[in-house]
Write an enzyme that holds these catalytic residues in place. Structure first.
Site, PDB file in Angstrom:
ATOM      1  N   LYS A   1      29.732  50.987  43.705  1.00 23.41           N
ATOM      2  CA  LYS A   1      29.287  50.529  42.373  1.00 23.41           C
ATOM      3  C   LYS A   1      27.922  49.866  42.471  1.00 23.41           C
ATOM      4  CE  LYS A   1      30.946  47.635  38.519  1.00 23.41           C
ATOM      5  NZ  LYS A   1      32.005  46.702  38.067  1.00 23.41           N
TER       6      LYS A   1
ATOM      7  N   SER B   1      34.035  48.028  33.886  1.00 24.44           N
ATOM      8  CA  SER B   1      32.655  48.303  34.165  1.00 24.44           C
ATOM      9  C   SER B   1      32.436  49.231  35.371  1.00 24.44           C
ATOM     10  CB  SER B   1      31.927  46.983  34.437  1.00 24.44           C
ATOM     11  OG  SER B   1      32.472  46.347  35.577  1.00 24.44           O
TER      12      SER B   1
ATOM     13  N   SER C   1      37.779  45.336  35.190  1.00 22.63           N
ATOM     14  CA  SER C   1      36.826  46.402  35.513  1.00 22.63           C
ATOM     15  C   SER C   1      37.241  47.311  36.647  1.00 22.63           C
ATOM     16  CB  SER C   1      35.453  45.796  35.825  1.00 22.63           C
ATOM     17  OG  SER C   1      34.850  45.317  34.651  1.00 22.63           O
TER      18      SER C   1
END
Lengths: 441, 441
Positions: free
Chosen positions: A71, A140, A164
């Site tokens: 990420k 996210s 997330s």
């Protein structure tokens, strides 16, 4: 649009390498090619190098041949880390985040950086849901979840400050795991809210997550946050699982409830003790608490940027910073002081009062929302983030729109490994693999 | 007015009991009578029972025959605990505070409750300085310091949130000790600011404090606060002591500086390594940080009372609550998040960069202020409270007004015992006992 590839799991890679049937470089190169190929439709990656990354060659390393997607809020020394923020275009960290360094030391190869919502808050990126491009993958950690679900990589790193990891895992039909607060050091990970930030893992199988957790768990002096619950006074084993009369996050869709009911019934048939429980009342307050803590801490992390260059920051992020700045200190201090005692009371309730090994709860309202603007409601994950307890998503079945529905298992602090052992048992009973096979046919 | 009595130290009591020369009850009864007698002038106690308290009779218990005075913010089941607040007149706790229970279990006898400033903040009580009734004894643990200094009891309990143990000990010419944050559980102690509150000890000799610390150190699940510094990577021994070019709290009186210089020279003659050091710049910010943390947390603890019955709360306390309510969450969160890393950096600076066993610093500007309205400046203690490191006052000599001047030794987190061992060595070199004998002559 549908799945592009079917990367082997970590377990399969290890078996093949042990048998001499493959080389680490082959897996990395396959994943890299699949990632490149997927970009036109899936948009899971915000950065891929021009050529396949060099691969660690010792085939006996624990993660040899394991391609990883990271990420883009997690620093990598050899790739940009830009937080999906216009203000950080071209940012290149000097060193790997602690968890990335641990993965690399174990032999894993980072093949690219995955799309995050801006600063891991709400403003979405371009990633779509691999099962249907008209739907959000959740956020996210959008790109990490999508890249694993699309079979590009067997492992991806995410972060969770509200929901997330758990929520995108559910929306994408994969396993997502958030350990006990403090279990994986966050050095080199962009903070959103230090009281809540967790590093999490995505994989297709629970066993892979459990295997990797052992390799990356660890504290770092530069990230001194430890769990809210110091004592470990719990051992799982008898599979006593609580199901909720009322979810912590509010109402859920009938299909989500039905899927949970079907799973619970199956687990009961296979010997689990399923107990209907009511959450302690104060747990229902935690989603609001988590949002307030986050707003204040995000205002500290990102406030200066918003002040200096508001035009480079999304309205969602500006709104969060504004909200955090408006809160009085007493509100924050009250919540912050309550966090640890609430975690301790929850621990006592779960392990002593109810003697549960886990809660089986909804990870979201149900299937992912349509469109990419809204990544979904984190209220079903926020309580466990706030309390710092481990949680894992296990995919269950497809819902009425053909998108995945997941189950969230929540365990006792400091017992992530025990929770994953239970989750692996649950995973074998969801029927998910059959559903996927049928879907592909 | 001067000292009333000369209670034996704990060491003397233990020796006499071991030799069969006395009974526990005798010591308790003597202390009780001395306390009653002192009330007309010293006003150290806010509560004394009508008759001497029953005494634990096992003469072999570790604190058999030790009469203790307890600051009136610390709960006692058999005596009122009123916080020197008009709003809490007649308050009677249901149970002993954790530390009181520990003392009693070790055989000590609580003879009465001592005067505190209101809620352990600034509004003063009636206690005067035992060396000269025209001067403050300091606060907030005014009565506990005065009762030990006046020779009524060999041991008293206090609390410190800014400088409420170290400073009154210095003003009264006794030993005051504040352990590492979290060392003595605070269950049953009125919070002023949970991020800063410490339970502390007063005695006439360092050896008594070291002896009692071993008996009362301990954590309680109901007070889960642990030290900011987890690792203990320090061993004292070589007596390497830092002296400051600039005190953390600001300018001090020439007599205070001279007394510190004379002591440092003596310690150097006796083999200590005295090193001039500059505190890390960020330590100078800690007194302001400590005040802001305290204002916010005090506003939470006492805000409701101020709202409901402002007429029962002093202007000083109302002002503190107002100040805390005005602070934005971001200010508090920033300080709160900085506290632990700052403590870790201080630990590394003290033990690794400077390799010091202790700092020798001023506990206050100098002699106590005249009058009872102002209990003195806590800025010389607040840094060590904020950083959670152990600190001890050792009396040195009388100043120009005939009031005591103390030295403060500050040690490494988790090494209170090591600090006290050093302090005992220092204590033997101050000349304080001679000064007291001369004063009495």
């Amino acid at each position: 649009m549908t799945l592009f590839n079917q990367a082997p799991t970590i377990g399969e890679i290890r078996a093949a390498l042990a048998a001499g049937d493959a080389t680490p470089a082959q897996y990395v190169s396959d994943a890299y090619e699949a990632a490149r190929h997927s970009q036109a439709t899936l948009h899971a990656f915000c950065y891929l190098p021009d050529t396949p990354p060099d691969t660690f060659v010792d085939a006996t390393a624990p993660l040899a041949g394991v391609p990883v997607a990271v990420k883009d809020v997690i620093d990598t020394a050899d790739m940009p880390t830009e937080f999906n923020s216009a203000a950080y275009k071209g940012r290149r960290p000097e060193r790997d985040a602690w968890v990335v360094a641990r993965l690399r030391a174990a032999g894993a190869t980072v093949i690219g950086k995955t799309v995050t919502t801006e600063f891991a808050w709400r403003h979405p990126g371009p990633t779509v849901n691999p099962w249907n491009g008209a739907f959000t993958p959740g956020g996210s950690s959008s790109g990490s979840a999508a890249a694993v679900a699309a079979g590009i990589v067997p492992l991806a790193l995410g972060t969770q400050t509200q929901g997330s990891v758990i929520r995108p895992a559910a929306y994408c039909g994969i396993v997502g795991f958030k350990p006990t607060y403090g279990t994986i050091a966050r050095t080199g990970v962009l903070p959103l809210a230090w009281s809540l930030d967790h590093v999490g893992l995505f994989a297709r199988r629970v066993a892979d997550v459990a295997y990797v957790l052992k390799l990356v768990a660890g504290v770092d002096v530069a990230d001194p946050h430890a769990s809210h619950v110091a004592a470990v006074a719990h051992s799982a084993g008898k599979r006593r699982i609580g199901v909720l009369s009322k979810q912590a996050g509010g109402a859920i869709e009938p299909a989500q409830q039905a899927a949970l009911d079907v799973l619970a019934a199956q687990l009961a048939r296979d010997g689990a003790e399923i107990v209907a429980v009511d959450l302690p009342e104060e747990v229902f307050a935690t989603p609001a608490y988590a949002l307030q803590l986050m707003a204040v801490e995000a205002a500290i992390t990102h406030g200066e940027l918003v002040e200096r260059t508001p035009e480079l920051v999304s309205p969602a992020m500006r709104g969060l910073v504004d909200e955090g700045r408006k809160l009085p200190a007493t509100t924050y201090a009250r919540i912050k002081a309550a966090q640890m005692p609430m975690a301790q009371r929850f621990h006592a309730w779960l392990t002593q009062t109810m003697t549960l090994d886990a809660l089986l709860v909804a990870p979201a309202t149900g299937e992912p929302p349509r469109g990419l603007d809204y990544t979904g409601d984190a209220s079903f994950c926020a309580p466990w983030t706030f309390l710092g307890v481990p949680a894992v998503t296990v995919p269950m079945r497809f819902g009425p729109s053909g998108l995945p529905l997941g189950a969230q298992l929540v365990g006792a602090a400091q017992n992530g490994a025990g929770l994953l052992a239970l989750a692996e048992w649950v995973e074998a009973r969801t029927g998910w693999e059959d559903a996927v096979t049928q879907r592909r046919a």
